[in-house]
Design a protein around this motif. Structure first.
Motif, short mmCIF file in Angstrom:
data_model
loop_
_atom_site.label_atom_id
_atom_site.label_comp_id
_atom_site.label_asym_id
_atom_site.label_seq_id
_atom_site.Cartn_x
_atom_site.Cartn_y
_atom_site.Cartn_z
N GLY A 106 37.54 44.25 45.48
CA GLY A 106 38.96 44.56 45.48
C GLY A 106 39.52 44.93 44.13
O GLY A 106 40.67 45.38 44.03
N ALA A 107 38.75 44.76 43.07
CA ALA A 107 39.21 45.12 41.73
C ALA A 107 39.38 46.63 41.61
O ALA A 107 38.71 47.40 42.29
CB ALA A 107 38.22 44.63 40.67
N ALA A 159 41.42 46.33 36.41
CA ALA A 159 42.34 45.27 36.85
C ALA A 159 41.67 44.41 37.91
O ALA A 159 41.20 44.92 38.94
CB ALA A 159 43.63 45.87 37.40
N ALA A 160 41.63 43.11 37.66
CA ALA A 160 41.12 42.17 38.66
C ALA A 160 42.14 42.00 39.78
O ALA A 160 43.34 42.16 39.56
CB ALA A 160 40.84 40.82 38.02
N PRO A 161 41.68 41.71 40.99
CA PRO A 161 42.64 41.44 42.08
C PRO A 161 43.46 40.19 41.76
O PRO A 161 42.98 39.27 41.10
CB PRO A 161 41.76 41.25 43.30
CG PRO A 161 40.41 40.90 42.77
CD PRO A 161 40.28 41.58 41.44
N ALA A 162 44.69 40.18 42.24
CA ALA A 162 45.59 39.06 41.96
C ALA A 162 45.13 37.79 42.65
O ALA A 162 45.41 36.68 42.18
CB ALA A 162 47.01 39.40 42.40
N ARG A 163 44.42 37.91 43.76
CA ARG A 163 43.97 36.73 44.49
C ARG A 163 42.69 37.09 45.26
O ARG A 163 42.37 38.25 45.47
CB ARG A 163 45.04 36.25 45.46
CG ARG A 163 45.51 37.29 46.45
CD ARG A 163 46.71 36.82 47.27
NE ARG A 163 47.79 36.34 46.42
CZ ARG A 163 48.70 37.15 45.85
NH1 ARG A 163 48.62 38.47 46.02
NH2 ARG A 163 49.66 36.66 45.09
N ARG A 172 50.11 54.98 39.47
CA ARG A 172 50.30 53.61 39.92
C ARG A 172 49.56 53.38 41.24
O ARG A 172 49.57 54.23 42.13
CB ARG A 172 51.78 53.31 40.11
CG ARG A 172 52.62 53.46 38.84
CD ARG A 172 52.54 52.21 38.00
NE ARG A 172 53.31 52.31 36.76
CZ ARG A 172 53.51 51.31 35.93
NH1 ARG A 172 53.01 50.10 36.21
NH2 ARG A 172 54.21 51.47 34.82
N VAL A 173 48.94 52.19 41.35
CA VAL A 173 48.15 51.87 42.54
C VAL A 173 48.57 50.50 43.09
O VAL A 173 48.70 49.53 42.33
CB VAL A 173 46.64 51.84 42.22
CG1 VAL A 173 45.83 51.37 43.42
CG2 VAL A 173 46.17 53.22 41.77
N GLU A 200 46.45 40.70 52.25
CA GLU A 200 46.90 40.11 51.00
C GLU A 200 47.10 41.21 49.96
O GLU A 200 46.20 42.02 49.71
CB GLU A 200 45.86 39.11 50.48
CG GLU A 200 45.60 37.94 51.39
CD GLU A 200 46.65 36.85 51.24
OE1 GLU A 200 47.44 36.91 50.28
OE2 GLU A 200 46.68 35.94 52.09
N LYS A 201 48.28 41.23 49.32
CA LYS A 201 48.52 42.22 48.26
C LYS A 201 47.79 41.77 47.01
O LYS A 201 48.13 40.76 46.39
CB LYS A 201 50.01 42.38 47.99
CG LYS A 201 50.32 43.50 46.98
CD LYS A 201 51.82 43.70 46.80
CE LYS A 201 52.43 44.40 48.01
NZ LYS A 201 53.85 44.77 47.74
N ILE A 202 46.75 42.52 46.63
CA ILE A 202 45.93 42.12 45.49
C ILE A 202 46.21 42.97 44.25
O ILE A 202 45.81 42.60 43.14
CB ILE A 202 44.43 42.18 45.84
CG1 ILE A 202 44.02 43.59 46.28
CG2 ILE A 202 44.09 41.17 46.93
CD1 ILE A 202 42.51 43.75 46.47
N HIS A 203 46.89 44.12 44.41
CA HIS A 203 47.36 44.93 43.28
C HIS A 203 48.74 45.43 43.64
O HIS A 203 48.95 45.98 44.73
CB HIS A 203 46.44 46.13 43.01
CG HIS A 203 45.05 45.76 42.60
ND1 HIS A 203 44.76 45.19 41.38
CD2 HIS A 203 43.87 45.87 43.27
CE1 HIS A 203 43.46 44.97 41.30
NE2 HIS A 203 42.90 45.37 42.44
N ASP A 204 49.69 45.26 42.70
CA ASP A 204 51.08 45.65 42.97
C ASP A 204 51.55 46.62 41.89
O ASP A 204 51.89 46.22 40.78
CB ASP A 204 51.98 44.41 43.00
CG ASP A 204 53.39 44.73 43.48
OD1 ASP A 204 53.65 45.90 43.85
OD2 ASP A 204 54.23 43.81 43.49
N ASN A 205 51.46 47.92 42.23
CA ASN A 205 51.96 48.96 41.35
C ASN A 205 51.28 48.91 39.97
O ASN A 205 51.92 49.03 38.92
CB ASN A 205 53.48 48.83 41.18
CG ASN A 205 54.15 50.17 40.93
OD1 ASN A 205 53.70 51.21 41.41
ND2 ASN A 205 55.24 50.15 40.18
#
Length: 483
Positions: A399-400, A405-409, A429-430, A437-442
């Motif tokens: 998911g990274a 950027a590592a996933p948020a969770r 922006r991605v 689960e939202k793992i990357h937000d903008n």
């Protein structure tokens, strides 16, 4: 006069009721006659005697059919006297030919409504193989269990009727067979899947376009490599109805009430006693109405590689379409060294169309230890890897946005399970949602993530699927352009 007429009608009605046993409707309810063949010229299963008992029981308890048997004794073997073995096997074969000439001649078959091959094997010495096949095609039922597909390897017309042929198998294993038809009498009692421990066959000379799938696996039963592994199906072949299940190696499987209902439903369907679809399932991917209204379009049609191309024209064509899945295979399960399959090189796959701002939705599945990825614009990889052990999310983890950027969770599912992804790219922006689960937000992406097609990060680019690293299957790929 009126009362006399009424009495006459009552008498006629009573006569019809008393004579009901000879009416066409009553005759249609008479048990059908099936010939159960358990003859083996090749491998002989220890479960054959159990199979014979179960089939007799199912026929008697259901009232749907009666059974007669054609059996064989085991082929004689003499470990320390090969000359004697040769002589005795020749005698055994002559006796078997004589028996089959009597019990499976066209005259003898004429009284049956169909045939069951229960764990048969090898090239059975039928008196008239072509005649037998024509008899079946004339409207008889054919039912096959397990090694029925390991029978008549040298008789292509039989394989064509059956719809598939045994190739090999590995160690017995527990699998969750997926149910492709929740309404068919052979599978409606299972629900979405059937968990069973058995010897799972790997088949050849099988085509989804020729059969109606009933049970299947979406990954290799022993190694977990994504792919199409058929387990049971039905079909019509000229006027014949054919039902086959590759399950039934073990005695415990034959004793399983769920398996017994499976084969009973298949037998009834093949005899025309119960209805069920026999048309091949359509593989063409169709969007739902809601996503159509949102503006999504399919990226993968479910039947071929239209719209996709290899990143390198000279690369190994590791991608294939299997039962609605887009599958990349870099593990060759036909070549084992010390019991382990061997790896080969794969090639990335890219769309012919370019995209700049979009939302993409897709599902993917990987086996244990695999590694892949999906590239936005061919430059920004959403990593796909086996990190189900968990821990702190990493820039190289599942998911990274790889190396950025590592996933948020942690939101990964187990290897062998399908993961669902929605990714939106607008400008640089991605946003990524993995399994809800939202793992990357903008997240801002200003450079390629490695393995990219080129460095033009703001220009439109293709969707690219990484194919050189590991095994993976994708399905339900669809995309919406953003303005």
């Amino acid at each position: 006069m009126k009362s006399s007429f009424c009495r006459l009608l009552k008498l006629l009605l009573a006569a019809c009721l008393l004579g009901g046993s000879s009416t066409p409707d009553a005759a249609a309810q008479a048990p059908r006659k099936l010939l159960v063949v358990t003859v083996t010229v090749g491998f002989r299963h220890s479960s054959i005697s159990v199979a014979e008992d179960v089939l007799a029981k199912l026929g008697k308890e259901s009232g749907a059919f009666t059974v007669d048997y054609v059996r064989s004794t085991p082929r004689p073997t003499f470990k320390d006297d090969k000359e004697k073995e040769k002589v005795e096997q020749a005698k055994w074969m002559e006796a078997l030919k004589k028996d089959l000439a009597e019990s499976m001649s066209l005259e003898a078959l004429d009284k049956y409504d169909g045939v069951i091959f229960a764990n048969t094997s090898g090239d059975l010495p039928l008196p008239d193989k072509e005649g037998f096949l024509n008899w079946l095609k004339g409207g008889k039922a054919f039912i096959g269990m397990h090694s029925a597909s390991d029978t008549f390897h040298g008789f292509p017309d039989f394989i064509a009727l059956l719809g598939g042929e045994f190739r090999t198998h590995h160690a017995q294993v527990e699998v969750e067979a997926l149910n492709q038809d929740l309404k068919h009498p052979a599978t409606r009692h299972f629900g979405p899947l059937y968990k069973v421990f058995d010897e799972i066959y790997l088949l050849r000379n099988f085509a989804r376009t020729n059969v109606h799938g009933l049970l299947w696996l979406d990954k290799h039963p022993n190694f977990g490599i994504p792919g199409d592994y058929p387990v049971a199906w039905c079909r019509t072949y000229e006027k014949s109805r054919v039902f086959y299940t590759s399950l039934g190696h073990r005695e415990k499987v034959w004793d399983d009430p769920l398996y017994q209902q499976h084969i009973l439903g298949g037998i009834k369907w093949a005899l025309g006693l119960e209805q069920g679809d026999a048309h091949p399932q359509p593989m063409f991917y169709k969007l739902g109405d809601a996503e159509k209204k949102e503006g999504f379009m399919p990226l993968f049609n479910g039947v071929d590689l239209w719209g996709w191309q290899l990143r390198r024209g000279d690369g190994r064509p590791s991608w294939s379409v299997q039962n609605g899945m887009l599958v990349n295979t870099v593990t060759d399960t036909t070549k084992l060294v010390n019991g382990a399959p061997q790896r080969v090189h794969g090639t990335d796959l890219v769309t012919g169309e370019m995209f700049r701002d979009f939302t993409i939705r897709y599902e993917y599945m990987i086996p244990k230890g695999s590694n892949s990825g999906l590239y936005l614009r061919g430059r920004h990889e959403i990593q796909i890897t086996d990190d189900f052990a968990g821990g702190t999310p990493q820039p190289g983890g599942n998911g990274a946005i790889y190396n950025l950027a590592a996933p948020a969770r942690f939101a990964s599912r187990k290897p062998g399970e399908w993961n669902q992804v929605e990714a939106t790219m607008r400008g640089n922006r991605v946003t990524v949602i993995l399994n809800g689960e939202k793992i990357h937000d903008n997240v801002e992406v200003t450079r390629p993530t490695g393995g990219e097609l080129d460095g033009n990060v703001t220009a439109p680019g293709p969707i690219m699927l990484q194919g050189d690293h590991g095994d993976i299957a994708f399905r339900n790929l669809r995309l919406k352009m953003l303005r």
